[in-house]
Design a protein around this motif. Structure first.
Motif, PDB file in Angstrom:
ATOM      1  N   TYR A  10     -21.567  -0.634   0.057  1.00 13.14           N
ATOM      2  CA  TYR A  10     -23.046  -0.140  -0.699  1.00 13.14           C
ATOM      3  C   TYR A  10     -24.175  -0.017  -1.196  1.00 13.14           C
ATOM      4  O   TYR A  10     -25.347   0.468  -0.592  1.00 13.14           O
ATOM      5  CB  TYR A  10     -22.476   0.615  -1.660  1.00 13.14           C
ATOM      6  N   SER A  11     -24.521  -1.203  -1.523  1.00 15.27           N
ATOM      7  CA  SER A  11     -26.108  -1.050  -2.143  1.00 15.27           C
ATOM      8  C   SER A  11     -26.557  -2.398  -1.312  1.00 15.27           C
ATOM      9  O   SER A  11     -28.094  -1.854  -1.032  1.00 15.27           O
ATOM     10  CB  SER A  11     -26.043  -2.558  -3.618  1.00 15.27           C
ATOM     11  N   GLY A  12     -26.207  -2.266  -0.053  1.00 16.77           N
ATOM     12  CA  GLY A  12     -26.784  -2.571   1.156  1.00 16.77           C
ATOM     13  C   GLY A  12     -27.361  -4.631   1.445  1.00 16.77           C
ATOM     14  O   GLY A  12     -28.035  -5.006   2.096  1.00 16.77           O
ATOM     15  N   GLU A  13     -26.498  -4.989   0.128  1.00 16.47           N
ATOM     16  CA  GLU A  13     -26.560  -6.394  -0.051  1.00 16.47           C
ATOM     17  C   GLU A  13     -25.958  -6.697   1.492  1.00 16.47           C
ATOM     18  O   GLU A  13     -26.787  -7.906   1.624  1.00 16.47           O
ATOM     19  CB  GLU A  13     -25.892  -7.083  -0.696  1.00 16.47           C
ATOM     20  N   ARG A  14     -25.230  -6.366   1.756  1.00 19.09           N
ATOM     21  CA  ARG A  14     -24.349  -6.800   2.953  1.00 19.09           C
ATOM     22  C   ARG A  14     -23.788  -5.818   4.418  1.00 19.09           C
ATOM     23  O   ARG A  14     -23.854  -4.368   3.667  1.00 19.09           O
ATOM     24  CB  ARG A  14     -22.590  -7.648   2.675  1.00 19.09           C
ATOM     25  N   GLY A  15     -22.758  -6.109   4.946  1.00 21.81           N
ATOM     26  CA  GLY A  15     -22.846  -4.850   6.540  1.00 21.81           C
ATOM     27  C   GLY A  15     -23.360  -3.942   6.803  1.00 21.81           C
ATOM     28  O   GLY A  15     -22.822  -3.292   7.678  1.00 21.81           O
ATOM     29  N   ARG A  16     -24.882  -4.860   7.124  1.00 21.51           N
ATOM     30  CA  ARG A  16     -26.070  -3.910   7.607  1.00 21.51           C
ATOM     31  C   ARG A  16     -26.167  -5.155   8.458  1.00 21.51           C
ATOM     32  O   ARG A  16     -26.349  -5.956   8.451  1.00 21.51           O
ATOM     33  CB  ARG A  16     -26.651  -3.309   7.085  1.00 21.51           C
ATOM     34  N   TYR A  17     -26.784  -4.591  10.745  1.00 22.85           N
ATOM     35  CA  TYR A  17     -27.366  -5.589  10.840  1.00 22.85           C
ATOM     36  C   TYR A  17     -28.615  -6.351  10.294  1.00 22.85           C
ATOM     37  O   TYR A  17     -28.239  -7.123  10.545  1.00 22.85           O
ATOM     38  CB  TYR A  17     -27.909  -4.562  12.302  1.00 22.85           C
ATOM     39  N   ASP A  18     -29.442  -5.516   9.372  1.00 23.41           N
ATOM     40  CA  ASP A  18     -30.674  -6.478   9.366  1.00 23.41           C
ATOM     41  C   ASP A  18     -30.036  -7.413   7.968  1.00 23.41           C
ATOM     42  O   ASP A  18     -31.019  -7.996   7.451  1.00 23.41           O
ATOM     43  CB  ASP A  18     -31.478  -5.522   8.300  1.00 23.41           C
ATOM     44  N   SER A  19     -28.914  -7.681   7.492  1.00 27.35           N
ATOM     45  CA  SER A  19     -29.123  -8.177   6.637  1.00 27.35           C
ATOM     46  C   SER A  19     -28.122  -9.919   6.835  1.00 27.35           C
ATOM     47  O   SER A  19     -27.131 -10.612   5.962  1.00 27.35           O
ATOM     48  CB  SER A  19     -27.927  -7.653   5.358  1.00 27.35           C
ATOM     49  N   VAL A  20     -27.538 -10.202   8.430  1.00 33.42           N
ATOM     50  CA  VAL A  20     -26.776 -10.902   8.851  1.00 33.42           C
ATOM     51  C   VAL A  20     -27.834 -11.580   9.110  1.00 33.42           C
ATOM     52  O   VAL A  20     -28.808 -11.932   9.825  1.00 33.42           O
ATOM     53  CB  VAL A  20     -26.171 -10.743  10.197  1.00 33.42           C
ATOM     54  N   PRO A  21     -28.076 -12.931   8.847  1.00 31.33           N
ATOM     55  CA  PRO A  21     -28.825 -13.691   8.398  1.00 31.33           C
ATOM     56  C   PRO A  21     -28.635 -14.643  10.207  1.00 31.33           C
ATOM     57  O   PRO A  21     -28.188 -14.611  10.478  1.00 31.33           O
ATOM     58  CB  PRO A  21     -28.342 -14.900   7.829  1.00 31.33           C
ATOM     59  N   LEU A  22     -30.005 -14.999  11.115  1.00 30.88           N
ATOM     60  CA  LEU A  22     -30.008 -15.602  11.857  1.00 30.88           C
ATOM     61  C   LEU A  22     -30.735 -17.080  12.027  1.00 30.88           C
ATOM     62  O   LEU A  22     -30.653 -17.232  11.529  1.00 30.88           O
ATOM     63  CB  LEU A  22     -31.060 -14.585  12.966  1.00 30.88           C
ATOM     64  N   ASP A  23     -30.007 -17.446  12.885  1.00 31.36           N
ATOM     65  CA  ASP A  23     -29.411 -18.532  12.908  1.00 31.36           C
ATOM     66  C   ASP A  23     -31.728 -19.457  13.463  1.00 31.36           C
ATOM     67  O   ASP A  23     -32.174 -18.765  14.182  1.00 31.36           O
ATOM     68  CB  ASP A  23     -29.149 -19.644  13.749  1.00 31.36           C
ATOM     69  N   LYS A  24     -31.682 -20.875  12.999  1.00 29.22           N
ATOM     70  CA  LYS A  24     -32.581 -21.185  13.974  1.00 29.22           C
ATOM     71  C   LYS A  24     -33.004 -21.099  15.616  1.00 29.22           C
ATOM     72  O   LYS A  24     -34.019 -20.962  16.059  1.00 29.22           O
ATOM     73  CB  LYS A  24     -32.985 -22.925  13.714  1.00 29.22           C
ATOM     74  N   GLU A  25     -32.217 -21.037  16.222  1.00 31.26           N
ATOM     75  CA  GLU A  25     -32.611 -20.927  17.350  1.00 31.26           C
ATOM     76  C   GLU A  25     -32.179 -19.502  18.237  1.00 31.26           C
ATOM     77  O   GLU A  25     -33.185 -19.517  19.222  1.00 31.26           O
ATOM     78  CB  GLU A  25     -30.963 -21.466  18.467  1.00 31.26           C
ATOM     79  N   TRP A  26     -31.822 -18.161  17.296  1.00 29.85           N
ATOM     80  CA  TRP A  26     -32.295 -16.848  17.485  1.00 29.85           C
ATOM     81  C   TRP A  26     -34.058 -17.071  17.706  1.00 29.85           C
ATOM     82  O   TRP A  26     -34.286 -16.726  18.398  1.00 29.85           O
ATOM     83  CB  TRP A  26     -31.554 -16.343  16.714  1.00 29.85           C
TER      84      TRP A  26
END
Length: 93
Positions: A10-26
């Motif tokens: 609800y607060s937008g901390e998680r569950g959104r595409y832009d809150s997913v950490p991407l790795d160094k390879e990405w």
């Protein structure tokens, strides 16, 4: 105390595409893609018809990636919810 999963969503901390950490390879591959795009833009400056097709290709590729990510997210969410329900109430044939 940490917020519940629902509160985090609800607060937008998680569950959104832009809150997913991407790795160094990405990040590495993203930088390569960006450099290639810049080089192609420079090379195609004098070829407007080819540049137009290239821009359409890039836009279509980006759109397909977004649609694919959205579809996987929705299916993952649905399946995760089903797993949660089964864990909470048990599965019966």
């Amino acid at each position: 105390m940490k917020n519940s999963a629902f509160e985090q969503m609800y607060s937008g901390e998680r569950g959104r595409y832009d809150s997913v950490p991407l790795d160094k390879e990405w990040e590495k591959i993203s930088d390569i893609r960006s450099d290639c795009y810049d080089k192609m833009e420079e090379l195609l400056k004098e070829h407007s018809e080819i540049k137009k097709v290239f821009d359409q290709l890039m836009e279509a590729t980006d759109t397909l990636g977004a649609i694919e990510a959205d579809s996987y997210y929705k299916e993952g969410f649905r399946f995760g919810l089903l797993l949660g329900v089964e864990c909470a109430i048990g599965y019966k044939d």
